[in-house]
Design a protein around this motif. Structure first.
Motif, short mmCIF file in Angstrom:
data_model
loop_
_atom_site.label_atom_id
_atom_site.label_comp_id
_atom_site.label_asym_id
_atom_site.label_seq_id
_atom_site.Cartn_x
_atom_site.Cartn_y
_atom_site.Cartn_z
N LYS A 188 52.72 37.61 18.29
CA LYS A 188 52.37 38.76 19.15
C LYS A 188 53.45 39.82 19.11
O LYS A 188 54.65 39.49 19.09
N LYS A 189 53.03 41.10 19.11
CA LYS A 189 54.02 42.18 19.13
C LYS A 189 54.59 42.33 20.53
O LYS A 189 53.86 42.31 21.51
N GLU A 190 55.89 42.46 20.58
CA GLU A 190 56.54 42.65 21.87
C GLU A 190 57.42 43.90 21.79
O GLU A 190 58.07 44.13 20.77
N ILE A 191 57.43 44.68 22.87
CA ILE A 191 58.26 45.89 22.91
C ILE A 191 59.67 45.52 23.36
O ILE A 191 59.85 44.81 24.34
N ILE A 192 60.66 46.01 22.61
CA ILE A 192 62.05 45.81 23.05
C ILE A 192 62.82 47.13 22.98
O ILE A 192 62.49 48.01 22.19
N LEU A 193 63.84 47.20 23.82
CA LEU A 193 64.74 48.36 23.80
C LEU A 193 65.64 48.22 22.57
O LEU A 193 66.21 47.14 22.34
N ALA A 194 65.78 49.29 21.78
CA ALA A 194 66.57 49.21 20.54
C ALA A 194 67.71 50.24 20.56
O ALA A 194 68.06 50.76 21.62
N ASP A 195 68.28 50.48 19.40
CA ASP A 195 69.32 51.50 19.22
C ASP A 195 70.57 51.22 20.07
O ASP A 195 71.06 50.10 20.07
N GLU A 196 71.08 52.21 20.77
CA GLU A 196 72.31 52.05 21.55
C GLU A 196 72.21 52.88 22.83
O GLU A 196 71.40 53.81 22.91
#
Ligand code: 5GP
Length: 261
Positions: A188-196
């Protein structure tokens, strides 16, 4: 940890393959750019501080239930992260009007907004990351409606949390930029916070003096860029122990010297 091939090089970071599939090594450079790459410089030590500051903030966000790409910091300049499919949208949260908002709409600089404002920019350097509507994001399938709803909730929670965290150390969180991505969790696709999240991606003003403690010092040639980033790290209680601050010269973009104990 051995780095694999370079996957992507951005303005301030490089992403390398990690030994395991689905992960990457995020390397923080000292490069600073502004005005869509028109202004460029190297600010020695910036990558080290942003690595630490971003780690600190993402760990804290994780503790309040925000899923992030950070697995762990590996060393002074690198983090092990989940390799996410990045949504090509910058999510900008504003508490006080400044920067492009004031230019675009003629709002007086420093106007306190009655509630946080969330803006969307299309992540595209050639076009200069133009402002878009939520409808554009949906029309071009950059993200789905349920993803945007979740991201909006998370942006506001992150804002609440970070405003409190910075207020506690005498800093106003004026605005900031977030990026989100998708990872596969058990099919399943899950949204995560990325970058910095760092003084490169936030505007941070001292509560009393309104002194800028962020990348605007570089953008506007205000000087003492490293001193400001260092001040943020120091107030958050995360100054790298091995930094010998008495050896740091601050006037021009300059070298942070690290002394081994
Ligand atoms: P503005 O739209 O006023 O230039 O920026 C709003 C906020 O988002 C500022 O805190 C700024 O640092 C951040 N931001 C917007 N776009 C970018 C970007 O492309 N790179 C970085 N590092 N920060 C950005």
């Amino acid at each position: 940890m051995n780095k694999g091939k370079k996957l992507y090089e951005g303005k301030a970071k490089i992403l390398y393959e990690a030994p395991e599939k689905g992960f990457a090594i995020q390397h923080f450079k000292d490069d600073a750019t502004a005005y869509n790459n028109l202004k460029k410089s190297k600010i020695e030590g910036k990558g080290v501080l942003n690595n630490r500051i971003s780690e600190h903030i993402l760990i804290n966000l994780n503790q309040i239930g925000i899923k992030t790409h950070l697995v762990k910091r590996l060393n002074m300049r690198e983090q092990l992260v989940h390799l996410a499919e990045i949504i090509p949208v910058e999510f900008i949260v504003r508490n006080i009007a400044t920067g492009s908002l004031t230019k675009r709409l003629g709002i007086a600089d420093g106007t306190v907004l009655s509630k946080p404002l969330l803006e969307y920019s299309y992540k595209n350097d050639e076009l200069g990351d133009p402002l878009v509507a939520r409808e554009h994001v949906l029309a071009f399938s950059w993200a789905e409606e349920d993803e945007l709803n979740l991201i909006k909730d998370q942006c506001l929670r992150i804002n609440d949390f970070m405003q409190g965290m910075f207020r506690g150390v005498g800093i106003k969180l004026v605005d900031f930029k977030l990026e989100f991505g998708r990872i596969n969790v058990e099919g399943k696709k899950e949204i995560i916070l990325a970058d910095e999240i760092s003084p490169d991606t936030c505007r941070l003003w001292d509560i009393v003096s309104e002194k800028k403690l962020d990348k605007d010092r570089f953008r506007k040639d205000l000087g003492n860029v490293m001193q400001a980033y260092h001040e943020v790290a120091r107030r958050l209680g995360i100054m790298p122990e091995e930094t010998n601050i008495s050896e740091v010269k601050f006037n021009k973009p300059t070298a942070l010297k690290f002394k081994k104990k």
